[in-house]
Structure formats: C-alpha cells, structure tokens
Design a protein around this motif. Structure first.
Motif: not given
Length: 240
Positions: A91-95, A201-204, A209-210
């Motif tokens: 799941r995506q981070i909740r907004v 992009a990898l930084n994003f 994920y963190k």
C-alpha cells in the motif's frame, strides 16, 4: 517477486508454485511463504489476518476501516516476544483526507445509515400534508447540494494526484519510463538508463520506503523532502 491480485497460483501446492514458478501473488502468498521459511529455520511464526491502514475521523473521533484495508502479515517469536513483519508491502503511504470529507462521512453514517426506526416514526407523524408543488427554492437547494458534492469529488481526485508516488511516476512517464503492472519500485527504477536520473530516482524510492515501512502518514517535512527530490528529477528530465 511481484504483488498481484490477478492470475494467482492454483493447484495442489499453490505456495510452492508462488515461490518457485509464478513469483506473483497477493499478501496471503507472501505471508504464508515467509511463515513457512521462518518455521523451517526453527523460528516460531504465524500468519495474522486483519486490516492495515484506515483513516482517522477527527470530527467523529473514530477510524474508518474499508474492505480495501484487509491484509495478511506475519508475526515471529523473537527474543521472547511476537515481532510483526509485512513481507508484501503493497500500500501507498496514507495521505490524510481533508476534514470536510471526514465530516461528510460522519454525517452520512449518523444521519442516514444510523437513522433508526424511532426517528423515522417521529418524522412521519410530524408530516401532516405533503406539498407536491414544485418550489424554485427547493430546486435551488438541491442544485447547490449536487454542485457541492461534485466539487468534493473533484477535490478528492486532485488530492490523489498530489501524492508523491503518483507525482514520481508521472515524471518517469515524462522521461519515457512506464512502470509495468505489479512491478516493484526498485526493479522499475533499475531499468532507467540515465545515471543521474537513476540516482535521483533510487534516492526517492529509498526515502519513500523508509517512511512507508514505519506505517506513518506523510508529515510536512516529508512532503518538502519529496518535492525537493521531484524538482531535481524534473530538472534532469528538462535538460536531457
């Protein structure tokens, strides 16, 4: 391994098919596989079913849990206590939704859904004679309500588009990279040929994920950090 809700492994040994053949499945396959692997290594483990996510309604003081929040994860007995692990991570981070949507949910459930029998009888006995004449004032009120609801719908759609991950994926499309169905973010980013773009992009993805695996809502400083990275990515795309 890819998360998928379609074409799930079947047969006598679906978990084996998931691990060794298809490598695609939903949270049930990920959780079951992890529990089995832990047990093979002598670590007590169990699959837990429930709900993950939900939205807090500060107006009504409760959480809204939807069917889409249903989930399976793993608990392992480590150092004298059950530790929770989520091997699928889908799941995506909740907004956090605007307060107005929470208020509407609260009103809908308390005024419409929980409108009990006694309240209905009280209202029915209070009505003496129905007025079926077409009143312009009522038409105006109805039109205004429809317009307000339509505006809320548009705002909700706009809010969805503002999510950092959606912004990121839109920028990647702009750069000519389309994320495949059920493709992991890291696998997707590793396909990027441009070294500078891949690095950003990898930084994003790493920062995303963190925050995601802490199961937290996005904070203002998180949004600022994401926007800064996205601006850098946009600049790289523009200068290509």
């Amino acid at each position: 391994y890819e998360y998928s809700l379609k074409v799930l492994p079947k047969g006598e040994n679906p978990v084996e098919d998931f691990i060794f053949k298809t490598k695609k499945g939903n949270c049930e396959y990920f959780a079951t596989s992890m529990a089995l692997m832990l047990r093979i290594k002598g670590i007590p483990a169990r699959v837990v079913g429930g709900f993950r996510g939900g939205s807090y309604n500060p107006f009504g003081g409760y959480y809204i849990i939807r069917a889409s929040d249903a989930h399976l994860w793993v608990e392992a007995w480590i150092k004298g206590q059950w530790e929770r692990f989520d091997p699928s991570g889908t799941r995506q981070i909740r907004v956090t939704e605007p307060v107005i949507f929470n208020i509407l949910d609260y009103i809908w459930h308390n005024v419409i859904i929980n409108y009990d029998y006694k309240a209905q009888i009280k209202l029915a006995t209070a009505i003496k004679k129905p007025d079926i004449r077409l009143n312009k004032k009522y038409l105006y009120i109805a039109f205004t309500l429809i317009l307000i609801l339509a505006s809320f719908k548009i705002l909700r759609i706009y809010q969805e588009k503002k999510k950092p991950l959606n912004k990121f994926l839109n920028l990647m499309r702009k750069a000519g990279y389309e994320r495949l169905s059920n493709e992991g973010l890291e696998d997707f980013v590793l396909r990027i040929q441009d070294k500078r773009l891949k690095e950003k992009a990898l930084n994003f993805v790493e920062i995303y994920y963190k925050i995601y695996f802490k199961d937290q809502d996005l904070k203002r400083q998180d949004l600022k950090l994401f926007n800064k990275i996205l601006e850098n990515i946009n600049e790289i795309i523009k200068n290509k």
